[in-house]
Structure formats: C-alpha cells, structure tokens
Design an enzyme around this catalytic site. Sequence first.
Site, PDB file in Angstrom:
ATOM      1  CB  CYS A   2      43.268  90.820   7.065  1.00  0.00           C
ATOM      2  SG  CYS A   2      42.878  92.557   7.206  1.00  0.00           S
ATOM      3  NE  ARG A  27      45.765  86.516  10.543  1.00  0.00           N
ATOM      4  CZ  ARG A  27      46.961  86.760  11.094  1.00  0.00           C
ATOM      5  NH1 ARG A  27      47.397  85.994  12.070  1.00  0.00           N
ATOM      6  NH2 ARG A  27      47.705  87.753  10.692  1.00  0.00           N
ATOM      7  CD1 TRP A  74      41.712  94.786  12.587  1.00  0.00           C
ATOM      8  CD2 TRP A  74      39.932  93.670  13.296  1.00  0.00           C
ATOM      9  NE1 TRP A  74      41.376  95.296  13.802  1.00  0.00           N
ATOM     10  CE2 TRP A  74      40.285  94.636  14.269  1.00  0.00           C
ATOM     11  CE3 TRP A  74      38.834  92.867  13.537  1.00  0.00           C
ATOM     12  CZ2 TRP A  74      39.576  94.789  15.457  1.00  0.00           C
ATOM     13  CZ3 TRP A  74      38.145  93.018  14.718  1.00  0.00           C
ATOM     14  CH2 TRP A  74      38.503  93.965  15.662  1.00  0.00           C
ATOM     15  CG  ASN A 100      47.317  90.722   7.654  1.00  0.00           C
ATOM     16  OD1 ASN A 100      46.809  91.692   8.212  1.00  0.00           O
ATOM     17  ND2 ASN A 100      48.022  89.818   8.314  1.00  0.00           N
ATOM     18  N   GLY A 101      47.767  93.998   6.398  1.00  0.00           N
ATOM     19  CA  GLY A 101      48.800  94.956   6.817  1.00  0.00           C
ATOM     20  C   GLY A 101      48.318  96.382   6.561  1.00  0.00           C
ATOM     21  CD  GLU A 485      42.536  96.833  32.967  1.00  0.00           C
ATOM     22  OE1 GLU A 485      41.507  97.436  33.331  1.00  0.00           O
ATOM     23  OE2 GLU A 485      42.499  95.857  32.184  1.00  0.00           O
ATOM     24  CE  LYS A 489      41.673  92.449  32.070  1.00  0.00           C
ATOM     25  NZ  LYS A 489      41.086  93.726  31.995  1.00  0.00           N
ATOM     26  CD  GLU A 492      37.825  91.228  33.102  1.00  0.00           C
ATOM     27  OE1 GLU A 492      36.691  91.291  32.600  1.00  0.00           O
ATOM     28  OE2 GLU A 492      38.766  91.940  32.722  1.00  0.00           O
ATOM     29  CG  HIS A 508      41.839 107.962  54.164  1.00  0.00           C
ATOM     30  ND1 HIS A 508      41.763 108.937  55.132  1.00  0.00           N
ATOM     31  CD2 HIS A 508      42.914 108.285  53.396  1.00  0.00           C
ATOM     32  CE1 HIS A 508      42.720 109.839  54.949  1.00  0.00           C
ATOM     33  NE2 HIS A 508      43.430 109.467  53.900  1.00  0.00           N
ATOM     34  CE  LYS A 607      37.142  91.658  23.890  1.00  0.00           C
ATOM     35  NZ  LYS A 607      38.164  91.919  24.944  1.00  0.00           N
TER      36      LYS A 607
HETATM   37  C1  AGP Z   1      37.537  94.367  30.537  1.00  0.00           C
HETATM   38  O1  AGP Z   1      38.445  93.285  30.653  1.00  0.00           O
HETATM   39  C2  AGP Z   1      36.113  93.898  30.371  1.00  0.00           C
HETATM   40  N1  AGP Z   1      36.002  93.019  29.283  1.00  0.00           N
HETATM   41  C3  AGP Z   1      35.128  95.067  30.353  1.00  0.00           C
HETATM   42  O2  AGP Z   1      35.314  95.832  31.530  1.00  0.00           O
HETATM   43  C4  AGP Z   1      35.239  96.020  29.143  1.00  0.00           C
HETATM   44  O3  AGP Z   1      36.409  96.783  29.250  1.00  0.00           O
HETATM   45  C5  AGP Z   1      34.021  96.964  29.171  1.00  0.00           C
HETATM   46  O4  AGP Z   1      32.854  96.178  29.015  1.00  0.00           O
HETATM   47  C6  AGP Z   1      34.071  98.027  28.072  1.00  0.00           C
HETATM   48  O5  AGP Z   1      34.061  97.419  26.810  1.00  0.00           O
HETATM   49  P1  AGP Z   1      34.418  98.297  25.525  1.00  0.00           P
HETATM   50  O6  AGP Z   1      35.828  98.765  25.693  1.00  0.00           O
HETATM   51  O7  AGP Z   1      34.256  97.374  24.362  1.00  0.00           O
HETATM   52  O8  AGP Z   1      33.465  99.456  25.490  1.00  0.00           O
END
Ligand code: AGP
Length: 612
Positions: A2, A27, A74, A100-101, A485, A489, A492, A508, A607
């Site tokens: 927070c 935050r 938060w 905050n905590g 993953e 990373k 993207e 394969h 996001k």
């Molecule tokens: C991951 O780096 C991306 N931002 C994206 O794949 C994300 O994980 C996906 O859109 C799911 O989002 P969420 O976890 O908020 O549901």
Amino acid sequence: MCGIVGYIGFREAWPIVIKGLKRLEYRGYDSAGISIINDNGFSIYKKAGKVAFLEDFTRNQDRSGRVAMGHTRWATHGEPSDINSHPHSSNDKRLYIIHNGIIENYATLKEELLNRGHQFESDTDTEVLIHLIEEIQGIEQIDLLEAVRLALNTVIGAYAIVIMDRENPDQLIAARKGSPLVIGIGEGEYFIASDATPIVEYIKNVIYLKDNEIALIKRDALLVKRLDNVIQTPLVQELELKLEELEKGGFDHFMLKEIYEQPRSIRDCMRGRINAEEGKIELGGIKEYADKLKNIERIIIIACGTSWHAGLTGEYLIEEYARIPVEVEYASEFRYRNPIITEKDIVIAISQSGETADTMAAIEIAKEKGATIFGICNVVGSSIPRITHAGVYTHAGPEIGVASTKAFTAQVTVLTLLAFYIAQQKGTLTVSKLTSLLTELDSIPDKIQTVLATNNLIKNIAAKIKDSRNCLFLGRGSGFPVALEGALKLKEISYIHAEGYPAAEMKHGPIALIDKEMPVVVIATKNSSYEKVISNIQEVKARKGIVIAIVTAGDKEIGKMVDYCIEIPDADEAFLPLLAIIPLQLLAYHVAVMRGCNVDQPRNLAKSVTVE
Ligand code: AGP
C-alpha cells in the site's frame, strides 16, 4: 503493498498528501483515504477506487489543514470498499491509523478486543491494531507513543504505520517493521511516506526508519525509539534519486523492479501460511474445503498465458505430492469445448489480474456444471475472487510490467503450498517430509537472491543472442513449464519468436530448426531427468546449435559441452520452477532492452485481457 503519505508543518497538507498518493499508486490503487486536522476540527474522507476518485469526491469538502495523512490501498484483508479503506479509527473515534503490511495475529487480537466490548466496522487487520493501541492506552493510562510501543510489541507481522490523534493535533506517530517508511526533514515541517517518491520535490534530507523503530513527529521535533524503548540517533541521508527513478525504485523498468522483488513477494505469499518446524500449512481461504480436498478425485486448472504455465507446474506438484489427477486447460479452449465436469470436480482458476475474460467465462461454465471453484489471484477483490467459491491470494503486490514475473513465482508458490496442503490432508506426505520440504521452501527467497546476483553474466549472454530471429527453450519434468514460461517472456517483450518444448520432443520436429543461428536454452539442473537432458544438449551441439544451460551450481560437467552456463542453487525438484525461471526472466529483459523494445508495455499486449 500500500502507499502511505503523512505531513505535519506550515503548508496546506491536502495538496501534498493527495499528490503523494498519486505518486504511490503503483504500490496499490483499489481504494484511498485521507484524514486531516484543521482549526475547525477533524475530517476524514475514504473511498473505494483510485486516488483521483477520492479527489473528485471531496472537491467541495473542507480539505484545509496542516496535518494530514493518506493511504492508497492494495487489499490483503477485506475486499476493496469504502469501509475497508484507510484510515481506520479506534472505538472512540479519537485515534486514526494508516497501515502498509499484514498483521498475522490480527484474528486472535480481534477476538480479545471483541470480548472487551470493542466494535469493528471493517474486515481489516489494520482496524484491529488501532483498537489494540486504544485499549492499551486506556488500561495503562499512558501517552500515545508508549501505548503504540507496547501494542507493537504484541503484534506479529509486517507494518508501516502512521497514527493521528484528534485530541493531540500537533503530532504524528510512525513506526515500521518489514514495510518501508521514510521521514523527510524540512524546516518546521516533516513528511512521511512509503518511499521518497511523494516527498522528493519538497526536501532533500531523509531518515529511513529501521525495523522495530517508532517515531514521534512534531513540527519542530523528531524522536525515534526502538520498540525496546531505547532512544535512537537516526542517520540523516540526502536523497539522490530523481522522481521518475524513484517510482521504479531506482530500476530502469517496472519489470526489472518486479523481478528483483521476488524474494520479498514470495515471502509475503508464504507469510502466515507455513509452520516449517511443525510441518504444517494453513490456507485460510480454502480451509472449509479441507475434507472435500481429502476425497477429491480430480482437479482441473484453467488459466491463460503465464498463469497457465503456473498451472502446469501445479499439475506436476499436486500429482507428485497429493496423488490426485490434475488436468490443465487453456481457459479459452475449455469454455468452448463442452467439457465433462461434475460436482465431484474442483476447478482452480489462476489469474494475476482476476479480470481475464476467457478465465471468467470458463469459471461460469464449470460452475454451471456443479464444480467447486477455487481462485488463485493477485488482485484482492477483483472479479474472479468474487465469482469463485473460495481461493488463495498470491500477495505479490501490484504487478505493473505487462510481462508477468513476480506474479508467476507467487502463483507457483501458492500451488506448491496447495499441493503440500492437500498431501497434508490426505496423509500422502509424512510430517517429517513436510517439515523438510517447508524448511527448504522457506530458504527459496534467499536462493532466488543468489540467482539475481548472476544478472551481469545473464546480461552478457543476452548480448550474444539479441539479434537472433528464433529461440528454443527445452525442459523436462517441472522444467518443461519453465521452458514454456521462458519462451513466453522472450517473445512477448523482445518480439523474437521463441518456443518452449519438452526436451524429449525435440527429435519429433523442432530439431529440424537447429543450426548455428539457433540459441537453445535448456533447463539442465541436477534432477531425475538430468542424464536425458544431457543427451538432448549433445543432439543440439551436434547440429551446431548455441546452447545456454541453466545448471545446478557447481556442475562443471555440462560447462564443457555448452556455450553458456547459468548456475542456480541446488534445491529439491519441487522448487525448481521458482529458481530456474529467474535467469530466463532476466535473459528476456536484457534482450528486450538491447533491442530497444518497450519492456513495460510491449506492443499489442495489455496487462489484463478483459476481452475475448
Ligand atoms: C504474461 O506475461 C502475459 N502478461 C499474459 O500471458 C498473462 O499471463 C495472461 O494474459 C493471463 O493474465 P491473468 O493472469 O491476469 O489472468
């Protein structure tokens, strides 16, 4: 996390506090509140929503005064709402607190206070703390500073707090343990904040309160004590960072800041949930389903993107330790293929934002078919926790970078705890095995810190592959979701085409891609599939591929056969994902920066994908 801002001095306090809260919204931003004292008395305004909403809501109110404190929240305990937003008051409405905590023992304290006739308005742990301070001051008949000091000696958890006394308007009290708090020193004025962002434009000299310190702040005097009542001479430091850098904590990007936050965010995720000595796990959000979990015959995990990768690590962990069959489904596929779901199933929806449209739609379908739905989310009070039957928050704090990093490791931490928790219910893990696993899990944040120290090596490797057009990530067992993953990373944020594959699958098809231009990142740590991975590395090298191996610290064997080695500390296979993903996050980050990409807001991405 927070955001906290306080001011006492000769200026109008409201503009300083409201602007400071906006600077701290990175935050936390699900609700905000300000209390202020002026010649006419005391005012408090608090609302769910962003700081700007609070500003608009109070436009025609009395916002004058030269002592104020504000908070942007938060949520950790109690969903975002007007009543749960800070400041919170004592029973007699004389004392006010912003925090905050997390107060871990708040439930016990609340019960004792309820028995003493206290009445609570909110669901928060913070309100319990100010009631405790009021109770101690009333019983002991002592001054507020002493009452706060005694109360904090009984509190378990993390806090950064500011306390205001309506009947003593010329002072503020601040204290911290585990959450940051900085005091800005002016001429006849003092500023308090979670970090220097809200105060850097007003002053240069600051004091960073240390853990277990408490401060009494007046316009022309500052007293700092330890909780053992020993007066301190705090170190005055000069601020060097610029505002822009401060919001990112001195890092160039939010993503890098969030990568480095992972030791803390994993500790916050575990806080109050594990007792390593006794080999016990507490997941309060799902405890009413403990019996159902004991007898469940199938778990289905639904998620998207990074959260889906976390779900895949969950499959390996739950099947390994709890011996329950797990299926991991892309939410977008699950929702359209008329899945076979019954009331005997538990469906776990994983989502950092708690707003992903595909995941929400998949939840509704599973619910209609009678399944019990758990949520694993990071944003408290977001949509998914509202539509699931129960759940576990990841407590990673706000994740600003579009590319998910600390949320992923927090999700994996929760899934690790969930696997152990179910094993605890079913007895598929002995107490002594649980004790050793939890003891090692407790050491993972420090081990992640060790991996972060290899950042410069990783940056040098990134320079070698930054112009590649393709990249392959390979892993076996729990290294496979890590490979997926790591590939996500890189693709993207650097826009290099990258694919994650089970290492054995390479023969394969993908092996056709291998040539001297193709970097291949291999999770090659010492575990059950180590020898097999060595063979895969040799297959790549035989075709002149460039191999970057993530290896167990001290493994010199692999070093002789690959182009680059990145070491991670040895750990039980259960914890491999938490450690092996760190170098891949840093590799993707540095490649993207070297390619001039917008790391925090990559092209075409959001996001939170709240549309289909
Ligand atoms: C991951 O780096 C991306 N931002 C994206 O794949 C994300 O994980 C996906 O859109 C799911 O989002 P969420 O976890 O908020 O549901």
